[in-house]
Motif scaffolding. Sequence first.
Motif, mmCIF file in Angstrom:
data_model
loop_
_atom_site.group_PDB
_atom_site.id
_atom_site.type_symbol
_atom_site.label_atom_id
_atom_site.label_comp_id
_atom_site.label_asym_id
_atom_site.label_seq_id
_atom_site.Cartn_x
_atom_site.Cartn_y
_atom_site.Cartn_z
ATOM 1 N N ILE A 84 0.838 -1.200 0.000
ATOM 2 C CA ILE A 84 0.000 0.000 0.000
ATOM 3 C C ILE A 84 0.874 1.251 0.000
ATOM 4 O O ILE A 84 0.520 2.260 -0.620
ATOM 5 C CB ILE A 84 -1.019 0.000 1.157
ATOM 6 C CG1 ILE A 84 -2.099 1.043 0.929
ATOM 7 C CG2 ILE A 84 -0.375 0.243 2.491
ATOM 8 C CD1 ILE A 84 -3.015 0.772 -0.179
ATOM 9 N N ILE A 85 2.032 1.204 0.645
ATOM 10 C CA ILE A 85 2.948 2.339 0.600
ATOM 11 C C ILE A 85 3.494 2.515 -0.818
ATOM 12 O O ILE A 85 3.568 3.631 -1.334
ATOM 13 C CB ILE A 85 4.095 2.156 1.622
ATOM 14 C CG1 ILE A 85 3.553 2.254 3.042
ATOM 15 C CG2 ILE A 85 5.198 3.175 1.397
ATOM 16 C CD1 ILE A 85 4.546 1.859 4.097
ATOM 17 N N LEU A 86 3.855 1.407 -1.462
ATOM 18 C CA LEU A 86 4.335 1.475 -2.841
ATOM 19 C C LEU A 86 3.255 2.012 -3.768
ATOM 20 O O LEU A 86 3.530 2.845 -4.636
ATOM 21 C CB LEU A 86 4.793 0.092 -3.292
ATOM 22 C CG LEU A 86 5.335 -0.023 -4.710
ATOM 23 C CD1 LEU A 86 6.613 0.788 -4.839
ATOM 24 C CD2 LEU A 86 5.577 -1.471 -5.050
ATOM 25 N N GLN A 87 2.039 1.569 -3.586
ATOM 26 C CA GLN A 87 0.924 2.056 -4.405
ATOM 27 C C GLN A 87 0.732 3.551 -4.212
ATOM 28 O O GLN A 87 0.520 4.294 -5.168
ATOM 29 C CB GLN A 87 -0.352 1.287 -4.047
ATOM 30 C CG GLN A 87 -1.573 1.707 -4.802
ATOM 31 C CD GLN A 87 -2.469 2.650 -4.012
ATOM 32 O OE1 GLN A 87 -2.355 2.771 -2.806
ATOM 33 N NE2 GLN A 87 -3.342 3.316 -4.706
ATOM 34 N N ALA A 88 0.826 4.021 -2.991
ATOM 35 C CA ALA A 88 0.662 5.453 -2.727
ATOM 36 C C ALA A 88 1.792 6.255 -3.377
ATOM 37 O O ALA A 88 1.548 7.318 -3.942
ATOM 38 C CB ALA A 88 0.626 5.702 -1.224
ATOM 39 N N LEU A 89 3.009 5.750 -3.316
ATOM 40 C CA LEU A 89 4.130 6.455 -3.938
ATOM 41 C C LEU A 89 3.995 6.500 -5.456
ATOM 42 O O LEU A 89 4.306 7.511 -6.085
ATOM 43 C CB LEU A 89 5.450 5.793 -3.548
ATOM 44 C CG LEU A 89 5.881 5.969 -2.105
ATOM 45 C CD1 LEU A 89 7.128 5.140 -1.825
ATOM 46 C CD2 LEU A 89 6.130 7.428 -1.799
ATOM 47 N N ILE A 90 3.512 5.435 -6.051
ATOM 48 C CA ILE A 90 3.320 5.421 -7.502
ATOM 49 C C ILE A 90 2.268 6.420 -7.912
ATOM 50 O O ILE A 90 2.459 7.191 -8.849
ATOM 51 C CB ILE A 90 2.977 3.994 -7.975
ATOM 52 C CG1 ILE A 90 4.186 3.082 -7.854
ATOM 53 C CG2 ILE A 90 2.465 4.022 -9.420
ATOM 54 C CD1 ILE A 90 3.894 1.633 -8.081
ATOM 55 N N PHE A 91 1.145 6.453 -7.200
ATOM 56 C CA PHE A 91 0.094 7.373 -7.563
ATOM 57 C C PHE A 91 0.485 8.826 -7.298
ATOM 58 O O PHE A 91 0.059 9.726 -8.027
ATOM 59 C CB PHE A 91 -1.219 7.039 -6.855
ATOM 60 C CG PHE A 91 -1.924 5.882 -7.486
ATOM 61 C CD1 PHE A 91 -2.218 5.876 -8.837
ATOM 62 C CD2 PHE A 91 -2.309 4.789 -6.734
ATOM 63 C CE1 PHE A 91 -2.866 4.820 -9.433
ATOM 64 C CE2 PHE A 91 -2.967 3.728 -7.319
ATOM 65 C CZ PHE A 91 -3.241 3.739 -8.677
#
Length: 96
Positions: A84-91
């Motif tokens: 979820i942290i990776l997803q937030a950074l990508i977005f």
Amino acid sequence: MLLSMIVFAKPIKFALLFTFGNVLAVGSTAFLLGPAQQLGMMFDTARVFATAIYIGCVVIALICALLVSHTPLIIQSHFSNMLIILQALIFLSIEQ
């Protein structure tokens, strides 16, 4: 190598330190932006689901570490937290 030894040898210690690090990361942005603006951005309509999942993963990780003490659950909860942290950074990088 050292991180994998910490995760598998002492998963409870890793869970507590990783969760504490996540809380510090959110707290540091709240310190820079101000708590009201940070909470406003976290609970914006575009980010409310990601925020709920993130907070849920942090709570589940603490429950697994402190109450259940089951190593595969601890590792799985932290893996989902990292996703979820990776997803937030990508977005965030796509938005800008």
